[in-house]
Motif scaffolding. Structure first.
Motif, mmCIF file in Angstrom:
data_model
loop_
_atom_site.group_PDB
_atom_site.id
_atom_site.type_symbol
_atom_site.label_atom_id
_atom_site.label_comp_id
_atom_site.label_asym_id
_atom_site.label_seq_id
_atom_site.Cartn_x
_atom_site.Cartn_y
_atom_site.Cartn_z
ATOM 1 N N LYS A 152 0.829 -1.210 0.000
ATOM 2 C CA LYS A 152 0.000 0.000 0.000
ATOM 3 C C LYS A 152 0.861 1.255 0.000
ATOM 4 C CE LYS A 152 -4.060 1.866 2.391
ATOM 5 N NZ LYS A 152 -5.005 1.654 3.525
ATOM 6 N N GLU A 153 1.933 1.259 0.791
ATOM 7 C CA GLU A 153 2.821 2.419 0.846
ATOM 8 C C GLU A 153 3.570 2.591 -0.464
ATOM 9 O OE1 GLU A 153 3.822 2.203 5.649
ATOM 10 O OE2 GLU A 153 5.089 1.176 4.186
ATOM 11 N N ALA A 154 4.046 1.486 -1.030
ATOM 12 C CA ALA A 154 4.777 1.564 -2.295
ATOM 13 C C ALA A 154 3.887 2.074 -3.417
ATOM 14 C CB ALA A 154 5.333 0.184 -2.649
ATOM 15 N N CYS A 155 2.629 1.674 -3.405
ATOM 16 C CA CYS A 155 1.685 2.095 -4.440
ATOM 17 C C CYS A 155 1.521 3.607 -4.451
ATOM 18 C CB CYS A 155 0.343 1.409 -4.213
ATOM 19 S SG CYS A 155 -0.921 1.808 -5.429
ATOM 20 N N ARG A 156 1.560 4.229 -3.278
ATOM 21 C CA ARG A 156 1.375 5.676 -3.180
ATOM 22 C C ARG A 156 2.488 6.461 -3.871
ATOM 23 N NH1 ARG A 156 -0.276 5.560 3.247
ATOM 24 N NH2 ARG A 156 -2.490 5.007 2.970
ATOM 25 N N LEU A 199 4.030 -10.072 -1.775
ATOM 26 C CA LEU A 199 2.747 -9.384 -1.865
ATOM 27 C C LEU A 199 1.940 -9.645 -0.597
ATOM 28 C CD1 LEU A 199 1.818 -10.082 -5.598
ATOM 29 C CD2 LEU A 199 2.915 -8.075 -4.600
ATOM 30 N N ASP A 200 1.806 -8.614 0.209
ATOM 31 C CA ASP A 200 1.140 -8.727 1.509
ATOM 32 C C ASP A 200 0.015 -7.701 1.550
ATOM 33 O OD1 ASP A 200 0.356 -8.897 4.139
ATOM 34 O OD2 ASP A 200 2.387 -8.993 4.935
ATOM 35 N N PHE A 201 -1.221 -8.174 1.488
ATOM 36 C CA PHE A 201 -2.375 -7.296 1.436
ATOM 37 C C PHE A 201 -3.173 -7.402 2.735
ATOM 38 C CE2 PHE A 201 -1.482 -8.720 -2.885
ATOM 39 C CZ PHE A 201 -1.372 -7.521 -3.565
ATOM 40 N N ASP A 202 -3.209 -6.321 3.472
ATOM 41 C CA ASP A 202 -4.090 -6.252 4.632
ATOM 42 C C ASP A 202 -4.456 -4.794 4.877
ATOM 43 O OD1 ASP A 202 -1.901 -5.091 5.787
ATOM 44 O OD2 ASP A 202 -1.570 -6.628 7.307
ATOM 45 N N ASP A 203 -5.341 -4.556 5.826
ATOM 46 C CA ASP A 203 -5.793 -3.204 6.140
ATOM 47 C C ASP A 203 -6.175 -3.171 7.614
ATOM 48 O OD1 ASP A 203 -6.824 -0.666 6.233
ATOM 49 O OD2 ASP A 203 -7.931 -0.828 4.356
ATOM 50 N N PRO A 204 -5.185 -3.146 8.506
ATOM 51 C CA PRO A 204 -5.469 -3.227 9.941
ATOM 52 C C PRO A 204 -6.302 -2.067 10.471
ATOM 53 C CG PRO A 204 -3.156 -2.703 9.548
ATOM 54 C CD PRO A 204 -3.739 -3.092 8.229
ATOM 55 N N ASP A 208 7.563 -14.602 -4.182
ATOM 56 C CA ASP A 208 7.960 -15.433 -3.045
ATOM 57 C C ASP A 208 6.817 -15.619 -2.058
ATOM 58 O OD1 ASP A 208 10.537 -15.847 -3.949
ATOM 59 O OD2 ASP A 208 11.270 -14.001 -3.054
ATOM 60 N N GLN A 209 6.054 -14.539 -1.844
ATOM 61 C CA GLN A 209 5.002 -14.608 -0.826
ATOM 62 C C GLN A 209 3.737 -13.931 -1.329
ATOM 63 O OE1 GLN A 209 5.808 -13.760 3.443
ATOM 64 N NE2 GLN A 209 4.235 -12.184 3.285
ATOM 65 N N PHE A 210 2.602 -14.554 -1.041
ATOM 66 C CA PHE A 210 1.307 -13.958 -1.336
ATOM 67 C C PHE A 210 0.441 -14.130 -0.097
ATOM 68 C CE2 PHE A 210 -3.062 -13.839 -2.788
ATOM 69 C CZ PHE A 210 -3.063 -12.784 -3.694
ATOM 70 N N ARG A 211 0.039 -13.000 0.488
ATOM 71 C CA ARG A 211 -0.748 -13.035 1.724
ATOM 72 C C ARG A 211 -1.891 -12.045 1.634
ATOM 73 N NH1 ARG A 211 -0.573 -9.806 6.456
ATOM 74 N NH2 ARG A 211 -1.423 -10.871 8.306
ATOM 75 N N VAL A 212 -3.090 -12.508 1.988
ATOM 76 C CA VAL A 212 -4.267 -11.641 2.064
ATOM 77 C C VAL A 212 -4.855 -11.791 3.458
ATOM 78 C CG1 VAL A 212 -6.539 -11.074 1.143
ATOM 79 C CG2 VAL A 212 -4.757 -11.920 -0.389
ATOM 80 N N CYS A 213 -4.989 -10.677 4.165
ATOM 81 C CA CYS A 213 -5.531 -10.689 5.513
ATOM 82 C C CYS A 213 -6.639 -9.639 5.601
ATOM 83 C CB CYS A 213 -4.430 -10.404 6.534
ATOM 84 S SG CYS A 213 -5.003 -10.393 8.244
ATOM 85 N N PHE A 214 -7.885 -10.101 5.561
ATOM 86 C CA PHE A 214 -9.022 -9.193 5.601
ATOM 87 C C PHE A 214 -10.284 -10.009 5.877
ATOM 88 C CE2 PHE A 214 -12.000 -5.948 3.898
ATOM 89 C CZ PHE A 214 -11.469 -4.826 4.519
ATOM 90 N N ASP A 215 -11.332 -9.334 6.313
ATOM 91 C CA ASP A 215 -12.603 -9.993 6.584
ATOM 92 C C ASP A 215 -13.339 -10.231 5.262
ATOM 93 O OD1 ASP A 215 -15.194 -10.717 7.223
ATOM 94 O OD2 ASP A 215 -15.358 -9.354 8.913
#
Length: 426
Positions: free
Chosen positions: A23-27, A46-51, A88-95
Protein backbone atom coordinates in the motif's frame (compact mmCIF):
# COMPACT_ATOMS: atom_id res chain seq x y z
CA UNK A 1 17.64 21.78 -3.02
CA UNK A 2 19.30 19.03 -5.05
CA UNK A 3 17.07 16.04 -5.85
CA UNK A 4 19.60 13.30 -5.10
CA UNK A 5 16.91 10.58 -5.08
CA UNK A 6 16.25 11.08 -8.80
CA UNK A 7 19.91 10.42 -9.50
CA UNK A 8 19.67 6.91 -8.09
CA UNK A 9 19.33 3.96 -10.43
CA UNK A 10 16.07 2.06 -10.79
CA UNK A 11 17.65 -0.91 -9.08
CA UNK A 12 18.45 1.17 -5.97
CA UNK A 13 14.98 2.73 -5.91
CA UNK A 14 13.35 -0.68 -6.19
CA UNK A 15 15.50 -1.86 -3.30
CA UNK A 16 14.28 1.09 -1.21
CA UNK A 17 10.67 0.39 -2.15
CA UNK A 18 11.09 -3.20 -1.01
CA UNK A 19 11.14 -1.85 2.56
CA UNK A 20 7.58 -0.50 2.13
CA UNK A 21 4.27 -2.31 2.35
CA UNK A 22 2.41 -2.79 -0.93
CA UNK A 23 0.00 0.00 0.00
CA UNK A 24 2.82 2.42 0.85
CA UNK A 25 4.78 1.56 -2.29
CA UNK A 26 1.68 2.10 -4.44
CA UNK A 27 1.38 5.68 -3.18
CA UNK A 28 4.76 6.57 -4.70
CA UNK A 29 3.24 6.19 -8.19
CA UNK A 30 1.99 9.81 -8.05
CA UNK A 31 5.45 11.31 -7.51
CA UNK A 32 6.43 11.49 -11.18
CA UNK A 33 6.22 9.70 -14.53
CA UNK A 34 9.31 7.68 -13.61
CA UNK A 35 7.72 6.48 -10.36
CA UNK A 36 4.35 5.62 -11.94
CA UNK A 37 5.09 1.95 -12.49
CA UNK A 38 8.35 1.57 -10.58
CA UNK A 39 6.57 0.39 -7.45
CA UNK A 40 5.25 -2.64 -9.30
CA UNK A 41 8.76 -4.10 -9.34
CA UNK A 42 9.45 -3.32 -5.71
CA UNK A 43 8.88 -6.73 -4.26
CA UNK A 44 8.04 -10.35 -4.79
CA UNK A 45 6.41 -10.28 -1.37
CA UNK A 46 2.75 -9.38 -1.87
CA UNK A 47 1.14 -8.73 1.51
CA UNK A 48 -2.38 -7.30 1.44
CA UNK A 49 -4.09 -6.25 4.63
CA UNK A 50 -5.79 -3.20 6.14
CA UNK A 51 -5.47 -3.23 9.94
CA UNK A 52 -6.92 0.28 10.37
CA UNK A 53 -10.13 -0.65 8.59
CA UNK A 54 -10.34 -3.94 10.47
CA UNK A 55 -10.03 -2.07 13.77
CA UNK A 56 -12.97 0.13 12.80
CA UNK A 57 -15.00 -2.92 11.82
CA UNK A 58 -14.32 -4.59 15.14
CA UNK A 59 -15.55 -1.58 17.11
CA UNK A 60 -18.77 -1.54 15.08
CA UNK A 61 -19.06 -5.34 15.21
CA UNK A 62 -19.88 -5.41 11.54
CA UNK A 63 -18.36 -4.85 8.15
CA UNK A 64 -20.21 -3.41 5.18
CA UNK A 65 -20.07 -5.18 1.85
CA UNK A 66 -18.96 -1.98 0.15
CA UNK A 67 -15.87 -1.98 2.38
CA UNK A 68 -15.10 -5.51 1.24
CA UNK A 69 -15.66 -4.49 -2.37
CA UNK A 70 -13.25 -1.56 -1.97
CA UNK A 71 -10.52 -3.86 -0.64
CA UNK A 72 -11.13 -6.44 -3.39
CA UNK A 73 -11.08 -3.78 -6.12
CA UNK A 74 -7.77 -2.36 -4.91
CA UNK A 75 -6.19 -5.81 -4.75
CA UNK A 76 -7.45 -6.73 -8.23
CA UNK A 77 -6.03 -3.50 -9.64
CA UNK A 78 -2.57 -4.20 -8.20
CA UNK A 79 -2.50 -7.77 -9.46
CA UNK A 80 -3.57 -6.69 -12.95
CA UNK A 81 -0.55 -4.37 -13.11
CA UNK A 82 2.01 -6.57 -11.38
CA UNK A 83 4.69 -7.68 -13.88
CA UNK A 84 6.76 -10.11 -11.83
CA UNK A 85 7.24 -13.56 -13.33
CA UNK A 86 7.64 -15.13 -9.90
CA UNK A 87 6.64 -14.17 -6.35
CA UNK A 88 7.96 -15.43 -3.04
CA UNK A 89 5.00 -14.61 -0.83
CA UNK A 90 1.31 -13.96 -1.34
CA UNK A 91 -0.75 -13.04 1.72
CA UNK A 92 -4.27 -11.64 2.06
CA UNK A 93 -5.53 -10.69 5.51
CA UNK A 94 -9.02 -9.19 5.60
CA UNK A 95 -12.60 -9.99 6.58
CA UNK A 96 -13.71 -11.77 3.40
CA UNK A 97 -16.07 -14.67 2.78
CA UNK A 98 -17.66 -16.70 0.00
CA UNK A 99 -19.32 -13.55 -1.38
CA UNK A 100 -15.93 -12.77 -2.96
CA UNK A 101 -15.46 -16.33 -4.22
CA UNK A 102 -14.72 -15.45 -7.86
CA UNK A 103 -12.14 -12.80 -7.00
CA UNK A 104 -10.42 -14.98 -4.43
CA UNK A 105 -10.29 -17.79 -6.98
CA UNK A 106 -8.45 -15.49 -9.38
CA UNK A 107 -5.99 -14.54 -6.64
CA UNK A 108 -5.29 -18.21 -6.00
CA UNK A 109 -4.68 -18.75 -9.72
CA UNK A 110 -2.42 -15.68 -9.89
CA UNK A 111 -0.28 -16.68 -6.93
CA UNK A 112 0.31 -20.27 -7.99
CA UNK A 113 0.85 -19.33 -11.64
CA UNK A 114 3.74 -17.18 -10.37
CA UNK A 115 5.32 -20.10 -8.50
CA UNK A 116 4.46 -18.73 -5.05
CA UNK A 117 6.50 -20.13 -2.17
CA UNK A 118 4.57 -18.88 0.85
CA UNK A 119 0.79 -18.62 0.46
CA UNK A 120 -1.64 -17.34 3.09
CA UNK A 121 -5.35 -16.52 3.13
CA UNK A 122 -6.42 -15.09 6.48
CA UNK A 123 -10.11 -14.23 6.41
CA UNK A 124 -10.52 -13.94 10.17
CA UNK A 125 -13.76 -11.99 10.70
CA UNK A 126 -13.87 -8.74 12.60
CA UNK A 127 -16.80 -10.04 14.61
CA UNK A 128 -18.68 -13.07 13.30
CA UNK A 129 -18.56 -15.31 10.24
CA UNK A 130 -21.05 -17.87 9.00
CA UNK A 131 -20.16 -18.10 5.31
CA UNK A 132 -16.47 -18.97 4.98
CA UNK A 133 -14.77 -19.22 1.62
CA UNK A 134 -14.09 -22.76 0.40
CA UNK A 135 -10.66 -23.44 -1.06
CA UNK A 136 -10.97 -24.56 -4.72
CA UNK A 137 -10.36 -28.29 -4.47
CA UNK A 138 -10.87 -28.93 -8.19
CA UNK A 139 -8.24 -26.36 -9.24
CA UNK A 140 -5.53 -28.53 -7.73
CA UNK A 141 -6.81 -32.06 -8.19
CA UNK A 142 -8.24 -31.97 -11.72
CA UNK A 143 -5.74 -33.82 -13.94
CA UNK A 144 -6.31 -31.71 -17.07
CA UNK A 145 -6.29 -28.23 -15.52
CA UNK A 146 -4.43 -28.68 -12.26
CA UNK A 147 -2.30 -25.79 -10.94
CA UNK A 148 1.44 -26.29 -10.53
CA UNK A 149 2.32 -26.22 -6.84
CA UNK A 150 5.92 -27.45 -6.96
CA UNK A 151 7.38 -24.25 -5.44
CA UNK A 152 5.14 -24.08 -2.36
CA UNK A 153 6.97 -24.16 0.98
CA UNK A 154 4.30 -22.74 3.33
CA UNK A 155 0.49 -22.89 3.31
CA UNK A 156 -1.65 -20.95 5.81
CA UNK A 157 -5.45 -20.92 5.67
CA UNK A 158 -7.61 -19.18 8.29
CA UNK A 159 -11.40 -19.18 8.10
CA UNK A 160 -11.09 -21.02 4.81
CA UNK A 161 -12.76 -24.39 4.37
CA UNK A 162 -10.33 -27.00 3.11
CA UNK A 163 -10.64 -30.78 3.16
CA UNK A 164 -8.18 -33.21 4.65
CA UNK A 165 -7.90 -34.85 1.24
CA UNK A 166 -6.75 -31.59 -0.36
CA UNK A 167 -4.18 -31.00 2.38
CA UNK A 168 -2.84 -34.50 1.79
CA UNK A 169 -2.71 -33.71 -1.96
CA UNK A 170 -0.57 -30.65 -1.25
CA UNK A 171 1.78 -32.59 1.00
CA UNK A 172 2.39 -35.34 -1.51
CA UNK A 173 2.63 -33.07 -4.55
CA UNK A 174 4.66 -30.20 -3.07
CA UNK A 175 8.17 -31.58 -2.61
CA UNK A 176 9.29 -28.44 -0.75
CA UNK A 177 6.29 -27.94 1.54
CA UNK A 178 7.51 -27.47 5.13
CA UNK A 179 4.72 -25.55 6.86
CA UNK A 180 0.94 -26.12 7.01
CA UNK A 181 -1.32 -24.09 9.29
CA UNK A 182 -5.12 -24.39 9.13
CA UNK A 183 -7.39 -22.43 11.46
CA UNK A 184 -11.19 -22.59 11.72
CA UNK A 185 -12.01 -24.89 8.82
CA UNK A 186 -15.15 -27.02 9.03
CA UNK A 187 -14.23 -29.35 6.18
CA UNK A 188 -11.43 -31.42 7.72
CA UNK A 189 -12.64 -34.73 9.14
CA UNK A 190 -9.78 -37.21 8.84
CA UNK A 191 -6.20 -36.20 8.21
CA UNK A 192 -3.43 -38.62 7.36
CA UNK A 193 0.08 -37.14 7.18
CA UNK A 194 2.26 -40.11 6.39
CA UNK A 195 5.34 -40.34 4.18
CA UNK A 196 9.01 -41.04 4.68
CA UNK A 197 9.99 -38.37 2.14
CA UNK A 198 7.84 -35.54 3.57
CA UNK A 199 9.71 -32.26 4.17
CA UNK A 200 6.97 -31.09 6.56
CA UNK A 201 8.39 -29.39 9.67
CA UNK A 202 5.33 -27.54 11.00
CA UNK A 203 1.72 -28.76 11.20
CA UNK A 204 -0.93 -26.89 13.19
CA UNK A 205 -4.66 -27.65 12.99
CA UNK A 206 -6.49 -25.10 15.13
CA UNK A 207 -10.22 -24.87 15.98
CA UNK A 208 -11.31 -27.26 13.22
CA UNK A 209 -14.19 -28.79 15.10
CA UNK A 210 -15.20 -31.47 12.60
CA UNK A 211 -11.88 -33.30 12.90
CA UNK A 212 -12.26 -36.92 14.01
CA UNK A 213 -8.75 -38.30 13.56
CA UNK A 214 -5.17 -37.28 12.80
CA UNK A 215 -2.45 -39.78 11.94
CA UNK A 216 1.17 -38.68 11.53
CA UNK A 217 4.30 -40.33 10.18
CA UNK A 218 6.58 -37.39 9.39
CA UNK A 219 10.34 -37.81 9.92
CA UNK A 220 11.11 -34.06 9.69
CA UNK A 221 8.23 -32.70 11.78
CA UNK A 222 9.48 -30.29 14.47
CA UNK A 223 6.29 -28.49 15.54
CA UNK A 224 2.80 -29.98 15.94
CA UNK A 225 -0.30 -28.19 17.18
CA UNK A 226 -3.90 -29.26 17.61
CA UNK A 227 -6.73 -27.36 19.29
CA UNK A 228 -10.24 -28.74 19.35
CA UNK A 229 -12.40 -31.64 20.46
CA UNK A 230 -11.00 -34.96 21.64
CA UNK A 231 -9.93 -36.92 18.56
CA UNK A 232 -8.22 -40.15 17.64
CA UNK A 233 -4.62 -38.94 17.60
CA UNK A 234 -1.93 -41.30 16.34
CA UNK A 235 1.69 -40.15 16.30
CA UNK A 236 3.61 -42.99 14.68
CA UNK A 237 6.97 -41.42 13.85
CA UNK A 238 8.20 -37.88 14.55
CA UNK A 239 11.82 -38.25 15.73
CA UNK A 240 12.59 -34.51 15.39
CA UNK A 241 9.56 -33.22 17.28
CA UNK A 242 10.57 -30.34 19.58
CA UNK A 243 7.49 -28.12 19.92
CA UNK A 244 3.91 -29.16 20.74
CA UNK A 245 0.71 -27.16 21.23
CA UNK A 246 -2.34 -29.03 22.51
CA UNK A 247 -5.51 -27.13 23.38
CA UNK A 248 -8.75 -28.51 24.71
CA UNK A 249 -12.25 -27.14 25.00
CA UNK A 250 -14.65 -27.31 27.91
CA UNK A 251 -15.35 -30.96 28.70
CA UNK A 252 -12.53 -31.84 26.27
CA UNK A 253 -9.34 -31.88 28.40
CA UNK A 254 -5.88 -32.18 26.92
CA UNK A 255 -4.76 -35.24 28.87
CA UNK A 256 -5.74 -37.69 26.15
CA UNK A 257 -3.06 -36.36 23.80
CA UNK A 258 -0.19 -37.25 26.15
CA UNK A 259 -0.58 -40.95 25.43
CA UNK A 260 -0.13 -40.43 21.68
CA UNK A 261 2.86 -38.15 22.38
CA UNK A 262 4.38 -40.29 25.15
CA UNK A 263 7.38 -41.41 23.09
CA UNK A 264 8.38 -37.81 22.35
CA UNK A 265 7.55 -35.80 25.49
CA UNK A 266 11.06 -36.28 26.88
CA UNK A 267 12.65 -34.50 23.90
CA UNK A 268 10.35 -31.46 23.73
CA UNK A 269 11.91 -28.02 24.10
CA UNK A 270 8.63 -26.07 24.00
CA UNK A 271 5.16 -27.08 25.18
CA UNK A 272 1.94 -25.06 24.99
CA UNK A 273 -1.24 -26.27 26.68
CA UNK A 274 -4.70 -24.76 26.33
CA UNK A 275 -6.59 -25.48 29.56
CA UNK A 276 -10.17 -24.85 30.61
CA UNK A 277 -9.32 -24.68 34.29
CA UNK A 278 -12.88 -24.30 35.45
CA UNK A 279 -13.50 -27.97 34.68
CA UNK A 280 -11.07 -28.82 37.52
CA UNK A 281 -8.84 -30.76 35.16
CA UNK A 282 -6.07 -32.62 36.91
CA UNK A 283 -3.19 -32.58 34.42
CA UNK A 284 -0.21 -34.75 35.21
CA UNK A 285 2.91 -34.56 33.10
CA UNK A 286 5.87 -36.92 33.14
CA UNK A 287 9.28 -35.44 33.86
CA UNK A 288 10.13 -33.18 30.91
CA UNK A 289 13.90 -33.12 31.15
CA UNK A 290 14.54 -31.19 27.95
CA UNK A 291 11.74 -28.60 28.18
CA UNK A 292 12.90 -24.96 28.09
CA UNK A 293 9.63 -23.06 27.51
CA UNK A 294 6.22 -23.84 28.98
CA UNK A 295 3.21 -21.77 27.90
CA UNK A 296 -0.20 -22.22 29.51
CA UNK A 297 -3.31 -20.70 27.95
CA UNK A 298 -5.82 -20.87 30.79
CA UNK A 299 -9.51 -20.03 30.82
CA UNK A 300 -10.69 -19.66 34.40
CA UNK A 301 -13.16 -17.99 36.71
CA UNK A 302 -11.76 -15.35 39.02
CA UNK A 303 -12.69 -17.24 42.18
CA UNK A 304 -10.51 -20.20 41.25
CA UNK A 305 -6.88 -20.82 42.05
CA UNK A 306 -4.12 -21.53 39.57
CA UNK A 307 -1.71 -22.87 42.15
CA UNK A 308 -2.25 -26.45 41.03
CA UNK A 309 -0.47 -25.45 37.81
CA UNK A 310 2.75 -25.38 39.84
CA UNK A 311 3.08 -29.13 39.32
CA UNK A 312 3.38 -28.52 35.56
CA UNK A 313 6.19 -26.03 36.13
CA UNK A 314 7.99 -28.40 38.46
CA UNK A 315 7.73 -31.22 35.89
CA UNK A 316 10.36 -29.38 33.84
CA UNK A 317 13.50 -29.09 36.00
CA UNK A 318 15.48 -27.14 33.38
CA UNK A 319 12.69 -24.74 32.39
CA UNK A 320 14.02 -21.31 31.39
CA UNK A 321 10.82 -19.47 30.40
CA UNK A 322 7.25 -19.68 31.68
CA UNK A 323 4.33 -17.91 29.98
CA UNK A 324 0.79 -17.65 31.29
CA UNK A 325 -2.00 -16.35 29.08
CA UNK A 326 -5.07 -15.87 31.27
CA UNK A 327 -8.51 -15.68 29.72
CA UNK A 328 -10.91 -14.60 32.46
CA UNK A 329 -14.55 -15.52 32.02
CA UNK A 330 -16.99 -12.66 31.58
CA UNK A 331 -18.35 -12.48 35.10
CA UNK A 332 -17.83 -10.14 38.09
CA UNK A 333 -14.37 -10.54 39.59
CA UNK A 334 -14.44 -12.05 43.06
CA UNK A 335 -12.37 -10.88 45.99
CA UNK A 336 -10.78 -13.58 48.14
CA UNK A 337 -7.73 -13.97 50.28
CA UNK A 338 -4.45 -14.51 48.48
CA UNK A 339 -3.04 -17.93 49.28
CA UNK A 340 0.67 -18.26 49.86
CA UNK A 341 2.72 -21.26 48.81
CA UNK A 342 4.82 -22.34 51.78
CA UNK A 343 6.62 -25.47 50.66
CA UNK A 344 8.47 -25.28 47.37
CA UNK A 345 11.90 -26.08 46.01
CA UNK A 346 13.98 -23.13 44.78
CA UNK A 347 14.07 -22.97 40.99
CA UNK A 348 17.57 -22.14 39.75
CA UNK A 349 16.92 -22.38 36.02
CA UNK A 350 13.81 -20.26 35.43
CA UNK A 351 15.05 -16.97 33.95
CA UNK A 352 12.02 -15.36 32.32
CA UNK A 353 8.32 -15.10 33.22
CA UNK A 354 5.57 -13.54 31.13
CA UNK A 355 2.00 -13.00 32.37
CA UNK A 356 -0.55 -11.90 29.76
CA UNK A 357 -4.11 -11.06 30.75
CA UNK A 358 -3.13 -10.09 34.32
CA UNK A 359 -6.23 -9.01 36.29
CA UNK A 360 -4.64 -8.14 39.63
CA UNK A 361 -6.76 -10.49 41.73
CA UNK A 362 -5.95 -13.49 43.87
CA UNK A 363 -6.21 -15.83 40.88
CA UNK A 364 -3.01 -14.50 39.31
CA UNK A 365 -1.36 -12.59 42.17
CA UNK A 366 -0.71 -15.75 44.18
CA UNK A 367 0.87 -17.53 41.21
CA UNK A 368 3.08 -14.53 40.38
CA UNK A 369 4.22 -14.31 44.02
CA UNK A 370 5.14 -17.99 43.93
CA UNK A 371 7.13 -17.52 40.72
CA UNK A 372 8.99 -14.46 42.06
CA UNK A 373 9.88 -16.19 45.31
CA UNK A 374 10.81 -19.59 43.89
CA UNK A 375 12.77 -18.47 40.81
CA UNK A 376 15.84 -17.37 42.73
CA UNK A 377 17.84 -16.56 39.59
CA UNK A 378 15.05 -14.84 37.66
CA UNK A 379 16.28 -12.27 35.17
CA UNK A 380 13.03 -10.74 33.87
CA UNK A 381 9.28 -10.73 34.41
CA UNK A 382 6.82 -9.05 32.03
CA UNK A 383 3.24 -8.34 33.11
CA UNK A 384 0.72 -7.40 30.45
CA UNK A 385 -2.88 -6.66 31.52
CA UNK A 386 -4.18 -6.92 27.94
CA UNK A 387 -6.40 -9.82 27.01
CA UNK A 388 -4.24 -12.33 25.07
CA UNK A 389 -6.63 -12.16 22.11
CA UNK A 390 -5.66 -8.56 21.29
CA UNK A 391 -1.92 -8.85 21.91
CA UNK A 392 -0.05 -8.24 18.68
CA UNK A 393 -3.07 -6.65 16.99
CA UNK A 394 -3.83 -2.97 16.23
CA UNK A 395 -6.14 -2.97 19.28
CA UNK A 396 -3.42 -3.69 21.84
CA UNK A 397 -2.29 -0.08 22.32
CA UNK A 398 -5.84 1.10 22.92
CA UNK A 399 -6.56 -1.72 25.37
CA UNK A 400 -3.49 -1.03 27.51
CA UNK A 401 -4.78 2.47 28.32
CA UNK A 402 -7.79 0.93 30.10
CA UNK A 403 -5.82 -0.90 32.78
CA UNK A 404 -4.39 1.79 35.06
CA UNK A 405 -5.70 0.20 38.27
CA UNK A 406 -4.40 -3.23 37.26
CA UNK A 407 -0.98 -1.74 36.57
CA UNK A 408 -0.91 -0.16 40.01
CA UNK A 409 -1.68 -3.55 41.51
CA UNK A 410 1.11 -5.15 39.50
CA UNK A 411 3.59 -2.59 40.87
CA UNK A 412 2.92 -3.88 44.39
CA UNK A 413 4.44 -7.22 43.38
CA UNK A 414 7.83 -5.67 42.80
CA UNK A 415 8.72 -6.21 46.47
CA UNK A 416 8.91 -9.96 45.82
CA UNK A 417 11.36 -9.53 42.95
CA UNK A 418 14.72 -11.33 43.23
CA UNK A 419 17.73 -9.03 43.41
CA UNK A 420 18.84 -7.84 39.98
CA UNK A 421 15.77 -9.05 38.07
CA UNK A 422 14.01 -6.74 35.60
CA UNK A 423 10.35 -5.91 36.26
CA UNK A 424 8.34 -4.77 33.22
CA UNK A 425 4.69 -3.67 33.15
CA UNK A 426 3.30 -3.03 29.68
Amino acid sequence: MEDWISQLTDEVLISILSLFTVKEACRTSILSHRWKHLWLFHTRFLDFDDPDTMRDFSSKREIANWDRDKFVTRLNHILNLHPALTIDQFRVCFDLNKRSKRDIGRWVDFAFSKGVKRFELDFTPAYHCNSCYTFPHERFTCVKNSICINSLTSLTLKYVHVTGELLEHFLFNCPLLERVHVDSSESIVNLKICGSSLKLKYLHIIDCFQVKSIKIFAPNLESFGYVGNIIELQIDYTPRLLDVYIGGLRHHPVNYAFLALSSYLHQLESLTLGICHYDNINIKLPRLTNLRHLKLKVTARDGESLLDLISLIEAAPLLRKFTLELFSLLEPLKEREVRKVINYDPNEHLKEVEIVGFVGHAIDIELVVYLLESAIKLEKIVINPCCPIVVGTPWETEEIENYKDVKECAKQLKKYLPLGAEFVIL
